[in-house]
Write a protein that holds these residues in place. Structure first.
Motif, short mmCIF file in Angstrom:
data_model
loop_
_atom_site.label_atom_id
_atom_site.label_comp_id
_atom_site.label_asym_id
_atom_site.label_seq_id
_atom_site.Cartn_x
_atom_site.Cartn_y
_atom_site.Cartn_z
N ILE B 108 0.92 -1.03 -0.21
CA ILE B 108 0.04 0.08 0.00
C ILE B 108 0.94 1.27 0.02
O ILE B 108 0.61 2.21 -0.80
CB ILE B 108 -0.92 0.06 1.34
N LEU B 109 2.03 1.26 0.84
CA LEU B 109 2.92 2.36 0.92
C LEU B 109 3.42 2.73 -0.33
O LEU B 109 3.63 3.67 -0.87
CB LEU B 109 3.92 2.16 1.75
N THR B 110 3.74 1.64 -1.00
CA THR B 110 4.47 1.64 -2.60
C THR B 110 3.42 2.34 -3.50
O THR B 110 3.73 3.13 -4.18
CB THR B 110 4.99 0.14 -2.97
N ASN B 111 2.30 1.75 -3.38
CA ASN B 111 1.26 2.32 -4.35
C ASN B 111 0.99 3.79 -4.18
O ASN B 111 1.10 4.47 -5.10
CB ASN B 111 -0.32 1.37 -3.95
N ARG B 112 0.99 3.97 -2.92
CA ARG B 112 0.76 5.36 -2.61
C ARG B 112 1.78 6.30 -3.24
O ARG B 112 1.35 7.45 -3.86
CB ARG B 112 0.81 5.67 -1.05
N GLN B 113 3.20 6.08 -2.98
CA GLN B 113 3.97 6.80 -3.50
C GLN B 113 4.19 6.91 -4.67
O GLN B 113 4.39 7.96 -5.34
CB GLN B 113 5.53 6.30 -2.91
N GLN B 114 4.04 5.71 -5.48
CA GLN B 114 3.74 5.74 -6.96
C GLN B 114 2.87 6.78 -7.37
O GLN B 114 2.92 7.30 -8.30
CB GLN B 114 3.41 4.43 -7.48
N TYR B 115 1.81 6.60 -6.84
CA TYR B 115 0.43 7.42 -7.25
C TYR B 115 0.79 8.80 -7.02
O TYR B 115 0.38 9.84 -8.10
CB TYR B 115 -0.75 7.12 -6.39
#
Lengths: 117, 117
Positions: B108-115
């Motif tokens: 989720i943190l990775t997703n958030r960063q990418q977004y």
DNA sequence: CGGTATCCTGTGCGATACTG
DNA sequence: CAGTATCGCACAGGATACCG
């Protein structure tokens, strides 16, 4: 034993902080029930959410990878939202809480009234 | 099919509105892990909650009948909190979400960063 | 249709001080 | 120890207007 004391590194707090607003969980539930939905369908289904807050909620869920947002370049615009695999995985857990709420609301309301006189 | 559109009569919203603040679920989790606890034990366990908000959270949970509050008339005062049967029933559901959070936070943190770029 | 942009307000929450 | 009381503010969220 968990350690909840550090808000930025604690997974539970990281995730719960995101779910703990007025609308997010409700949006997940609605999308879980109906499957793929357009903006105004979700809006109607929840009823008293403002367009602004629905947008904000959807964007956060998208950012976390819990829902996907597909835009069809047609006029009038068509945008479809659905749960991703990650979101699907979360759904039954929220569903369970939703069922618990249905089973126990009456008791909780009674408790609340009694407590407040 | 559920109808979420009426906030006062919808069980899910009635209950979730109550759980969806910054601390409530965390308090339930902590009480679930450790069992019976005194005010300052909970306070230390969560760390960055203020005394005011801990009091508010505990009172709401008590009002809903999810925790019990037992006061021992001694000096210095001793107050013990624990989950009621109703609270115990909710605990595993929250626990499951907590586990889900632990499993997927990194993603989720990775997703958030990418977004967010 | 599916949103932004702005403005505005209530209140959730923190900080600090005090108390039985 | 286990809280209340008070103050103050950031920010979540509502209302309204506008737009590609």
């Amino acid at each position: 034993m968990n350690n909840f004391s550090d808000a930025t590194s604690c997974p539970v707090r990281n995730v719960l902080d995101r779910l703990s607003d007025k609308w997010t969980i409700l949006v997940i539930l609605v999308l879980g029930e109906t499957g793929t939905m357009r903006f105004n369908e979700i809006h109607k289904q929840i009823g008293d959410i403002s367009e602004k807050m629905l947008t904000v909620s959807l964007r956060k869920l998208e950012a976390d990878g819990l829902i996907s947002r597909e835009v069809y370049p047609v006029i009038p615009p068509r945008v479809e939202y659905r749960l991703t695999a990650l979101g699907q995985e979360l759904l039954p857990l929220i569903d369970t809480i939703s069922n618990w709420a249905n089973r126990h609301m009456q008791q909780i309301l009674t408790n609340r009234q009694q407590y407040n006189g």
